[in-house]
Design a protein around this motif. Structure first.
Motif, mmCIF file in Angstrom:
data_model
loop_
_atom_site.group_PDB
_atom_site.id
_atom_site.type_symbol
_atom_site.label_atom_id
_atom_site.label_comp_id
_atom_site.label_asym_id
_atom_site.label_seq_id
_atom_site.Cartn_x
_atom_site.Cartn_y
_atom_site.Cartn_z
ATOM 1 N N PHE A 100 0.837 -1.199 0.000
ATOM 2 C CA PHE A 100 0.000 0.000 0.000
ATOM 3 C C PHE A 100 0.873 1.251 0.000
ATOM 4 C CE2 PHE A 100 -2.702 3.160 2.304
ATOM 5 C CZ PHE A 100 -3.726 3.237 1.375
ATOM 6 N N SER A 101 2.109 1.082 0.441
ATOM 7 C CA SER A 101 3.049 2.205 0.475
ATOM 8 C C SER A 101 3.258 2.829 -0.898
ATOM 9 C CB SER A 101 4.397 1.736 1.027
ATOM 10 O OG SER A 101 4.894 0.635 0.277
ATOM 11 N N TRP A 102 3.183 2.038 -1.948
ATOM 12 C CA TRP A 102 3.406 2.591 -3.294
ATOM 13 C C TRP A 102 2.336 3.620 -3.659
ATOM 14 C CZ3 TRP A 102 8.059 2.145 -4.683
ATOM 15 C CH2 TRP A 102 8.791 0.965 -4.539
ATOM 16 N N TYR A 103 1.092 3.395 -3.240
ATOM 17 C CA TYR A 103 0.040 4.372 -3.521
ATOM 18 C C TYR A 103 0.357 5.708 -2.834
ATOM 19 C CZ TYR A 103 -2.721 0.244 -4.872
ATOM 20 O OH TYR A 103 -3.164 -0.912 -5.465
ATOM 21 N N LEU A 104 0.888 5.609 -1.606
ATOM 22 C CA LEU A 104 1.143 6.816 -0.826
ATOM 23 C C LEU A 104 2.373 7.572 -1.318
ATOM 24 C CD1 LEU A 104 0.301 5.543 2.770
ATOM 25 C CD2 LEU A 104 -1.201 6.505 1.008
ATOM 26 N N GLU A 105 3.120 6.988 -2.250
ATOM 27 C CA GLU A 105 4.179 7.722 -2.921
ATOM 28 C C GLU A 105 3.601 8.725 -3.921
ATOM 29 O OE1 GLU A 105 8.127 6.723 -2.995
ATOM 30 O OE2 GLU A 105 7.172 6.879 -1.027
ATOM 31 N N HIS A 106 2.304 8.542 -4.271
ATOM 32 C CA HIS A 106 1.657 9.371 -5.291
ATOM 33 C C HIS A 106 0.557 10.275 -4.736
ATOM 34 C CE1 HIS A 106 3.585 7.115 -8.617
ATOM 35 N NE2 HIS A 106 3.461 6.087 -7.806
ATOM 36 N N VAL A 107 -0.230 9.752 -3.798
ATOM 37 C CA VAL A 107 -1.335 10.529 -3.227
ATOM 38 C C VAL A 107 -1.357 10.318 -1.714
ATOM 39 C CG1 VAL A 107 -2.752 10.410 -5.318
ATOM 40 C CG2 VAL A 107 -3.015 8.647 -3.549
ATOM 41 N N PRO A 108 -1.898 11.280 -0.947
ATOM 42 C CA PRO A 108 -1.999 11.085 0.499
ATOM 43 C C PRO A 108 -3.070 10.054 0.841
ATOM 44 C CG PRO A 108 -3.063 13.133 -0.130
ATOM 45 C CD PRO A 108 -2.388 12.610 -1.365
ATOM 46 N N GLY A 109 -2.907 9.438 1.978
ATOM 47 C CA GLY A 109 -3.886 8.456 2.428
ATOM 48 C C GLY A 109 -3.469 7.848 3.742
ATOM 49 N N SER A 110 -4.168 6.787 4.144
ATOM 50 C CA SER A 110 -3.869 6.159 5.433
ATOM 51 C C SER A 110 -4.392 4.736 5.461
ATOM 52 C CB SER A 110 -4.495 6.968 6.578
ATOM 53 O OG SER A 110 -4.051 6.497 7.841
ATOM 54 N N MET A 111 -3.666 3.879 6.155
ATOM 55 C CA MET A 111 -4.078 2.499 6.393
ATOM 56 C C MET A 111 -4.314 2.304 7.880
ATOM 57 S SD MET A 111 -1.966 -1.062 5.753
ATOM 58 C CE MET A 111 -2.631 -1.369 4.119
#
Length: 395
Positions: free
Chosen positions: A336-347
């Motif tokens: 999931f870390s790869w998504y957060l390289e592009h957009v903000p978010g949280s798990m």
């Protein structure tokens, strides 16, 4: 409120949703082979009048609501299983020998599927003022992770923020673990092959001692890293495999060892390969052996955005004021870390222990998940939608 609608929707469809989970659990598929799983998810979505888009291989995504300038709010679930033999004895145990949903991905998938179907019904009855994308990602369990492929296939195009959950068998059902910043670690794999001329143990001065070289690497590298990298970064080297030798009185020609190098600090992760290579050379320089280093980059740490994590916590408190707990920082990796390289978010960590009996662990054949966690997860994501609607922005 969207969350109130989703609560009522889940109450009415609970038996159906649980049946989905049990079907997915009964028919697990390993990474990049989730053909039947993809087809099953697509069929359920189309039954609700939704129009999912398949990825080129396995996995899919579905958009609900309008395209607006602010961008879509996304939720991600992983759909693959592990090569683990199930020993739970559940009536819906895996029917695929040697394969099991031992990491809770069947629960993640069911939560995302329930959310999509509930939001689809809401959109038809009331209309959504924001766009939502739900991603069913393949191959999370593979090295580097399927997220990189999914991103390349356009899953983040037009997405402003993204959220996910992960089943946590050490946390009681109903509890939701949140943490701003690093919640997982970067995970790299290192392999070192050592070569020498070989010889007799009575004459070690005439050769390069491969076994001694391996011993130096095993004992000195972790200590040297702890002196060159800030210990507060959670940087840990552990070797899990070593191989060399064939007789007690012979110095072998070859030896190898491999292990994992983990860190919770993104800056350290981006630089540590060079440092590790330097230290390996320094440790082996006095020994008189040759070596080959294979350094395999894995995933970066999951870095939860502060604002997104606060929204996730507020959403959890809207379900239950006592739901939120501080999640510990894990040394495990998550793509999931790869998504957060592009957009903000949280798990978030989703409690799935019943509160009674033994607490089983992830990636183990005896993992049992309390199915009440599915409803908690669906309601949590519904409350996240309300958080964004309440703020009237995705920024």
């Amino acid at each position: 409120m969207v969350s109130a609608f989703i609560d009522e929707w889940f109450t009415a469809h609970r038996a159906e949703v649980i049946a989905w989970r049990r079907h997915i659990h009964r028919h697990p598929e390993v990474s990049n082979h989730e053909v039947a799983t993809t087809a099953y998810i697509e069929a359920r979505l189309r039954e609700r009048g939704l129009e999912p888009q398949r990825f080129p291989e396995t996995g899919l995504m579905v958009d609900i609501g309008p395209e607006i300038e602010l961008g879509r709010l996304a939720f991600r679930a992983d759909i693959d299983a592990l090569p683990v033999t199930e020993v739970t004895g559940l009536e819906f145990s895996s029917e695929n020998p040697g394969v099991m949903h031992a990491c809770g991905h069947d629960v993640h998938t069911t939560i995302a599927l329930g959310l999509a179907c509930a939001l689809g019904d809401y959109e038809r009855e009331h209309g959504l003022p924001i766009g939502i994308r739900i991603i069913f990602q393949p191959a999370e369990e593979l090295w580097v992770g399927g997220a990189t492929d999914v991103i390349e296939w356009g899953a983040l195009e037009g997405v402003n923020s993204i959220f996910a959950i992960h089943a946590e068998p050490k946390l009681r059902v109903g509890r939701i673990g949140v943490r701003a910043g690093a919640i997982t670690s970067a995970t790299d794999v290192v392999e070192i092959k050592v070569k020498g001329p070989g010889g007799h143990t009575s004459r070690p001065h005439l050769t390069g001692d491969v076994v001694y070289a391996l011993g130096k690497l095993i004992t000195e590298l972790p200590v040297l890293l702890s002196r060159r990298v800030d210990p507060r970064t959670g940087t840990v080297l552990v070797f899990g495999q070593v191989d060399s030798g064939y007789a007690p009185n012979a110095i072998p020609k070859l030896g190898s060892l491999s292990g994992t190098l983990r860190t919770a600090d993104i800056a350290v992760w981006r630089q540590i390969q060079g440092l590790f290579s330097e230290l390996v050379g320094q440790v082996l320089a006095p020994v008189g052996v040759d070596y080959e280093l294979d350094y395999h980059r894995g995933v970066p740490p999951v870095l939860n955005d502060d604002v997104a994590t606060a929204m996730l916590a507020s959403a959890a408190q809207a379900i239950d004021p006592q739901a939120v707990v501080q999640a510990p920082q894990s040394s495990g990796g998550e793509d999931f870390s790869w998504y957060l390289e592009h957009v903000p978010g949280s798990m978030a960590r989703l409690g799935c222990w019943s509160g009674e009996g033994e607490q089983h662990d992830l990636h183990m054949g005896d993992l049992i998940v309390d199915e009440r966690a599915i409803g908690v997860g669906i309601k949590l994501f519904g409350a996240v939608v309300d958080q964004f609607l309440g703020k009237n922005t995705l920024g």
